[in-house]
Design a protein around this motif. Structure first.
Motif, short mmCIF file in Angstrom:
data_model
loop_
_atom_site.label_atom_id
_atom_site.label_comp_id
_atom_site.label_asym_id
_atom_site.label_seq_id
_atom_site.Cartn_x
_atom_site.Cartn_y
_atom_site.Cartn_z
N GLY A 66 46.42 21.84 19.63
CA GLY A 66 46.39 20.84 20.23
C GLY A 66 46.22 20.08 21.71
N LEU A 67 45.65 20.61 22.21
CA LEU A 67 44.71 19.79 23.39
C LEU A 67 43.51 19.21 23.41
N ALA A 68 43.10 20.14 22.60
CA ALA A 68 41.67 19.22 21.64
C ALA A 68 42.26 18.29 20.88
N ASP A 69 42.99 17.50 20.18
CA ASP A 69 43.77 16.30 19.19
C ASP A 69 44.10 15.48 20.40
N THR A 70 44.74 16.12 21.90
CA THR A 70 45.64 15.37 22.14
C THR A 70 45.59 15.45 23.80
N PHE A 93 34.26 22.72 17.66
CA PHE A 93 35.81 22.98 18.44
C PHE A 93 35.81 22.92 19.64
N CYS A 94 34.90 23.89 19.73
CA CYS A 94 34.37 24.37 21.35
C CYS A 94 33.78 22.69 22.22
N ARG A 95 33.21 22.07 21.60
CA ARG A 95 32.86 20.71 22.03
C ARG A 95 34.16 19.64 21.77
N ARG A 96 35.24 19.77 20.72
CA ARG A 96 36.46 18.91 21.05
C ARG A 96 36.59 19.42 22.55
N LEU A 97 37.16 20.87 22.29
CA LEU A 97 37.64 21.30 23.89
C LEU A 97 37.48 20.49 24.90
N CYS A 102 38.30 20.40 28.80
CA CYS A 102 38.01 22.03 29.50
C CYS A 102 36.64 21.87 29.83
N LEU A 103 36.88 22.85 30.88
CA LEU A 103 35.73 23.02 32.29
C LEU A 103 35.49 24.86 32.10
N LEU A 116 30.75 28.62 23.36
CA LEU A 116 31.41 27.97 24.66
C LEU A 116 30.10 27.48 25.77
N HIS A 117 29.24 28.03 25.83
CA HIS A 117 27.83 27.88 26.46
C HIS A 117 27.30 26.63 25.54
N GLN A 118 27.20 26.69 24.55
CA GLN A 118 26.35 25.14 24.20
C GLN A 118 27.65 23.80 23.78
#
Length: 520
Positions: A320-324, A351-355, A360-361, A394-396
């Motif tokens: 949800g956070l990634a989408d909105t 997905f991680c890039r969307r986060l 997301c830090l 996550l690192h990438q």
């Protein structure tokens, strides 16, 4: 009904408490006049303003630069320089430490202790209440509480006691209130109180401090407290109200918004975890409500950072956070961080890039062990082969990781600890921060029946037991391994040196280069 809700000293003063805004919203919606006070951050500023002159060079420097150091911690640029940050924190902490020593207390920005009183013994907490005038904060909280009680005609006081470091000050406050305002109803709740009430030592959930405290509340209080006060007890969800905390000078750059998308844990199988031993139910807030409330709060509070407080943010909420993503008044995603589990979802780089794009830090992850056998025995539900995909993904994507390791579980020995060390070293580039902990066995753990149990802490409020390790892997040996092997690995030492002084994970996300406006 006029109630005063208090956040007592001593806890890390980086952000407001999360429970009181939720309580305030629930009470105000039912017509209750609710006053909130963060005695923790107010107390820190009180001690700094009262800093006693000292003759040593460090104390003189800290006193001279007190205001400059406070301003530094409110300035995002400080978090681009770990040395400058550490100097500001340690100098402020030095003044707090000096103030404590002046009255025989052991105090830091993150802790409060007294030589002759233990927060693990009910009789000594009762003594702290009786001797409230000896508490370091007494000159401050006595005047502050008197003013609030008279100004708002307070009839009840609720104290949110979440950490052991808050216990002695909480009971000093209770002692003062009981003596000076005997007609006021005192209600004690919070995470630590929940643990006490659900302890095997208190099977009936009885009020452990009758005579001092009128009511003790276990679990989330937003529905229990209104019922206790005789208000409308119909269960409902209300968005937290942070309006009372926006003007406080917390030791962070900008307002950090704490928010919980659930209580309990959606996994709740780990044998070592208090969530399992206390049998705390899992209650998620619906994803739609989370996104709506976080967006609303972002507009209202203009946070510099959102801190998701869950034991583990669910995959549904992450999606949800990634989408909105939550956005500020300019439509820019608000930076955020929180605790998650290793899931297939996080092994997907896209997905991680969307986060990351959603703000997301940093993600905090409980790896616990680099031995699959140990993970299986503690029913952690983690596959190391999946971890090998998640950390690089996550690192990438440019998301920092704060990884938690746990040493000394019953299934571990030196050999498995070295496996953990080797696994962590293998991913030294992908791991940004590390937390090293030695296993404590919760009193209600299902593992108790299989172990040779000993007293760990003396006191009727202890929440852990010591045990004779079945593989001879005692705490002394674990500390020797961590000091002589783990911390001497150059790759691992560099990670450990990244940890923000005293504030640790509460400030770690602030060191992300994207927060500084640089390109990841």
């Amino acid at each position: 009904m006029n109630i005063l809700l208090l956040h007592p000293p001593q806890a890390k003063p980086s952000e407001p408490p999360a429970g009181l805004p939720l309580l305030a919203s629930a009470l105000r919606a039912r017509g209750c006049n609710c006053t909130l006070c963060d005695l923790n951050i107010e107390g820190v500023h009180y001690l700094l303003e009262q800093a006693h002159p000292a003759t040593d060079t460090w104390s003189k420097r800290a006193a001279k630069n007190r205001q400059r150091n406070l301003e530094a911690l409110n300035n995002p640029a400080t978090y681009d320089n770990l040395s400058k940050y550490a100097r500001a924190v340690t100098d402020i902490n030095k003044l707090i430490d000096n103030a404590g020593k002046a009255c025989g207390a052991n105090v830091s920005l993150a802790n409060y202790g007294e030589k002759n009183l233990s927060p693990l013994k009910s009789e000594e907490l009762i003594q702290a209440a009786a001797d409230y005038r000896k508490n370091l904060y007494y000159p401050f909280f006595s005047k502050r509480l008197a003013s609030l009680i008279e100004q708002h005609s307070i009839e009840s006081v609720g104290i949110s006691l979440n950490f052991l470091s808050q216990a002695l000050c909480s009971f000093a406050i209770i002692g003062y209130l009981r003596e000076h305002y005997p007609g006021i109803r005192i209600i004690l709740g919070g995470g630590l109180v929940t643990t006490w009430l659900q302890s095997p030592h208190n099977q009936n959930g009885q009020n452990l401090f009758s005579g001092l405290v009128d009511n003790m509340v276990a679990g989330p209080g937003e529905n229990l407290l209104p019922e206790l006060l005789g208000l409308n007890s119909q269960h409902a969800r209300f968005c937290p109200d942070y309006s009372d905390f926006l003007d406080y000078r917390y030791l962070s750059p900008g307002f950090v918004l704490p928010y919980a998308t659930s209580t309990g844990c959606f996994w709740r199988k780990c044998l070592f975890c208090p969530e399992t031993s206390e049998q705390n139910p899992y209650h998620p807030v619906s994803c739609a409500t989370v996104l709506q409330e976080v967006q609303q709060l972002s507009k209202q509070t203009s946070p510099s950072l959102i801190h998701f407080l869950d034991n583990a943010v669910s995959p549904a909420v992450l999606k949800g956070l990634a989408d909105t993503p939550p956005t500020d008044r300019n439509g820019t995603p608000v930076p955020w961080y929180g605790f998650v589990r290793f899931t297939k979802q996080l092994a997907d780089v896209d997905f991680c890039r969307r986060l990351r794009a959603s703000g997301c830090l940093m993600l905090k992850l409980g790896l616990e062990s680099g031995s699959q056998d140990v993970l299986n025995e503690m029913e952690k539900g983690i596959d190391l082969q999946l971890v090998r995909k998640v950390l690089p993904a996550l690192h990438q994507a440019g998301i920092m990781t704060y990884v938690y390791l746990l040493f000394g579980t019953p299934g571990e020995s030196l050999a498995e600890a070295r496996q953990t060390m080797a696994f962590t070293s293998e991913f030294h580039k992908e791991i940004t921060f590390l937390n090293l902990a030695i296993f404590n066995l919760p009193l209600g753990s299902p593992q108790l029946k299989d172990l040779d149990i000993q007293n760990f802490y003396e006191g009727d409020l202890s929440i852990y037991s010591d045990f004779k390790h079945p593989r001879g892997w005692a705490r002394k040996e674990i500390r020797r391994f961590l000091d002589n092997e783990f911390r001497r690995d150059p790759k691992l030492l560099r990670i450990l040196q990244n940890d923000p002084t005293l504030f640790t994970s509460n400030h770690a996300a602030l060191f992300h280069n994207q927060l500084m406006g640089y390109k990841a």
